[in-house]
Enzyme design. Structure first.
Site, PDB file in Angstrom:
ATOM      1  N   LYS A  66      17.594  43.778 -68.565  1.00 52.74           N
ATOM      2  CA  LYS A  66      18.873  43.155 -68.209  1.00 52.74           C
ATOM      3  C   LYS A  66      19.966  43.298 -69.268  1.00 52.74           C
ATOM      4  CE  LYS A  66      18.590  42.280 -64.741  1.00 52.74           C
ATOM      5  NZ  LYS A  66      18.385  43.368 -63.724  1.00 52.74           N
ATOM      6  N   THR A  69      20.702  48.519 -68.979  1.00 51.88           N
ATOM      7  CA  THR A  69      19.888  49.741 -68.930  1.00 51.88           C
ATOM      8  C   THR A  69      20.400  50.709 -67.862  1.00 51.88           C
ATOM      9  OG1 THR A  69      18.111  48.105 -69.133  1.00 51.88           O
ATOM     10  CG2 THR A  69      17.454  50.428 -69.086  1.00 51.88           C
ATOM     11  N   HIS A 132      11.170  49.763 -71.231  1.00 53.78           N
ATOM     12  CA  HIS A 132      11.462  48.455 -71.840  1.00 53.78           C
ATOM     13  C   HIS A 132      10.438  48.118 -72.929  1.00 53.78           C
ATOM     14  CE1 HIS A 132      14.662  47.566 -69.147  1.00 53.78           C
ATOM     15  NE2 HIS A 132      13.932  47.332 -68.077  1.00 53.78           N
ATOM     16  N   SER A 254      32.238  50.489 -58.611  1.00 53.12           N
ATOM     17  CA  SER A 254      31.585  51.699 -58.075  1.00 53.12           C
ATOM     18  C   SER A 254      30.075  51.577 -58.140  1.00 53.12           C
ATOM     19  CB  SER A 254      31.974  52.945 -58.879  1.00 53.12           C
ATOM     20  OG  SER A 254      33.332  53.138 -58.856  1.00 53.12           O
TER      21      SER A 254
HETATM   22  P1  A3P Z   1      24.195  40.702 -64.421  1.00 51.19           P
HETATM   23  O1  A3P Z   1      22.920  40.261 -63.777  1.00 51.19           O
HETATM   24  O2  A3P Z   1      24.635  39.780 -65.525  1.00 51.19           O
HETATM   25  O3  A3P Z   1      25.265  40.951 -63.440  1.00 51.19           O
HETATM   26  P2  A3P Z   1      19.670  46.259 -66.415  1.00 51.19           P
HETATM   27  O4  A3P Z   1      20.134  47.537 -65.806  1.00 51.19           O
HETATM   28  O5  A3P Z   1      19.262  46.371 -67.828  1.00 51.19           O
HETATM   29  O6  A3P Z   1      18.663  45.602 -65.531  1.00 51.19           O
HETATM   30  O7  A3P Z   1      20.929  45.298 -66.486  1.00 51.19           O
HETATM   31  C1  A3P Z   1      21.465  44.756 -65.307  1.00 51.19           C
HETATM   32  C2  A3P Z   1      22.760  44.066 -65.671  1.00 51.19           C
HETATM   33  O8  A3P Z   1      23.768  45.075 -65.909  1.00 51.19           O
HETATM   34  C3  A3P Z   1      23.260  43.217 -64.517  1.00 51.19           C
HETATM   35  O9  A3P Z   1      23.913  42.108 -65.136  1.00 51.19           O
HETATM   36  C4  A3P Z   1      24.247  44.162 -63.843  1.00 51.19           C
HETATM   37  O10 A3P Z   1      25.196  43.534 -63.034  1.00 51.19           O
HETATM   38  C5  A3P Z   1      24.879  44.813 -65.067  1.00 51.19           C
HETATM   39  N1  A3P Z   1      25.580  46.078 -64.742  1.00 51.19           N
HETATM   40  C6  A3P Z   1      25.089  47.176 -64.156  1.00 51.19           C
HETATM   41  N2  A3P Z   1      26.052  48.099 -64.005  1.00 51.19           N
HETATM   42  C7  A3P Z   1      27.184  47.571 -64.502  1.00 51.19           C
HETATM   43  C8  A3P Z   1      28.529  48.019 -64.640  1.00 51.19           C
HETATM   44  N3  A3P Z   1      28.921  49.214 -64.203  1.00 51.19           N
HETATM   45  N4  A3P Z   1      29.426  47.188 -65.220  1.00 51.19           N
HETATM   46  C9  A3P Z   1      29.056  45.958 -65.659  1.00 51.19           C
HETATM   47  N5  A3P Z   1      27.793  45.480 -65.562  1.00 51.19           N
HETATM   48  C10 A3P Z   1      26.871  46.261 -64.994  1.00 51.19           C
END
Ligand code: A3P
Length: 320
Positions: A66, A69, A132, A254
């Site tokens: 989170k 990634t 991870h 997007s």
């Molecule tokens: P939130 O749950 O706070 O919205 P991972 O890919 O490590 O699982 O992380 C997921 C987090 O990255 C989520 O956070 C997701 O919304 C956020 N995320 C993914 N793409 C994004 C983007 N283009 N801009 C901002 N946040 C993004």
């Protein structure tokens, strides 16, 4: 070789295990000496991962869950693949940039990729690999062959709240947010301990093959700067026009609407259309969901963990 581990049978861990029944990755055991929490099933895969062949032209994106990634992976994949938007739009990210540890977490649900380790072993070069795992559980060759590794971190309060929503989505988590956050600061969730994870990669900074980024840099400061530093690291250039297109492709809006990265088909399949993988994408979104008492616990925990470290982020900017 059988690795040493401890069964997690304290009250907080038991509550977490009961709160995510019949789903992915209950936090069941703690591998030693890393203390990394994994489901017991991971023991069937641990040695295969450690012994895996690494190639010099692999590109690895590593993180605690989170922390941005998916966002980083999509950026890195585009940069590593001639900025092919058509390629990015024709195959799901998890097939272009597979998740090494996945089968160890959720073996019975890997219909597309029944064994993530074999899938990666059979990919043509250059491979793009997500993990991870902390360094001590990654393939031994990673630190001999030295392919490019990009590590992304995020304020733990935002990562923790995001992880809670992730657990509700994929793990059918039925506990409360507060219970989940308590387990986070007690380092009792899958891939915990958080700070040990971040600091073990932070120690690798300065190596030629390691780049460290953060969610906050990408979101709060300037995505174009992170794009440039990542492109320089990968030895890639792009035109001004391509930059505009890449930034648009990577924008929250997007990505949220892009079925190749947002898992919308899987979410539909499990009947959770009211939830989203790409959720809020905010910096300091935790302020809307975390109580002041829990936030204080996070601050005390962070101060303790960062006591001896030169890790710069969060203490000044995001905690107080
Ligand atoms: P939130 O749950 O706070 O919205 P991972 O890919 O490590 O699982 O992380 C997921 C987090 O990255 C989520 O956070 C997701 O919304 C956020 N995320 C993914 N793409 C994004 C983007 N283009 N801009 C901002 N946040 C993004």
């Amino acid at each position: 070789m059988v690795v040493d581990y401890q069964v997690m049978d304290d009250d907080v861990s038991r509550r977490m295990q009961e709160s995510c029944k019949n789903a992915m990755a209950p936090p069941e055991i703690k591998l030693l000496p890393s203390n990394c929490v994994v489901p017991a099933n991971f023991l069937n895969y641990e040695q295969r991962i450690r012994d895996m062949d690494v190639r010099p032209d692999d590109v690895w994106v590593c993180s605690f869950p989170k922390c941005g990634t998916t966002w980083t992976q999509e950026m890195v994949w585009l940069l590593g693949n001639n900025i092919s938007f058509s390629g990015a739009k024709s195959l799901e990210l998890y097939k272009r940039f597979p998740f090494l540890d996945f089968t160890g977490l959720w073996p019975e649900n890997c219909t597309d990729i029944p064994d993530s380790i074999s899938f990666i072993e059979n990919l043509p070069s250059p491979r793009f690999i997500k993990s991870h795992l902390p360094p001590s559980l990654l393939p031994k060759q990673l630190f001999i062959v030295n392919p490019k590794i990009i590590y992304v971190h995020r304020n733990p309060k935002d990562a923790a709240v995001s992880y809670f929503h992730h657990f509700q989505l994929w793990n059918n988590y039925t506990g409360t947010l507060d219970e989940f956050l308590e387990a986070f600061v007690e380092d009792k969730l899958v891939f915990s301990p958080f700070w040990e994870h971040v600091l073990s990669f932070w120690e690798l900074k300065g190596r030629e093959n390691v780049l460290i980024s953060s969610f906050e840099e990408m979101k709060h400061q300037d995505l174009s700067k992170v794009l440039k530093k990542t492109a320089d690291f990968l030895g890639v250039t792009y035109t001004e026009e391509q930059e505009i297109e890449i930034l648009d492709h990577l924008s929250f809006k997007s990505m949220k609407n892009n079925p190749m990265v947002n898992f919308e088909n899987d979410i539909k399949e499990i009947g959770k259309e009211n939830m989203a993988f790409i959720r809020n994408g905010e910096v300091e979104g935790w302020k809307k969901e975390m109580t002041p008492e829990i936030a204080e616990k996070f601050d005390i925990w962070t101060k303790e963990k960062l006591n001896e470290s030169d890790f710069p982020s969060y203490l000044n900017k995001h905690i107080n």
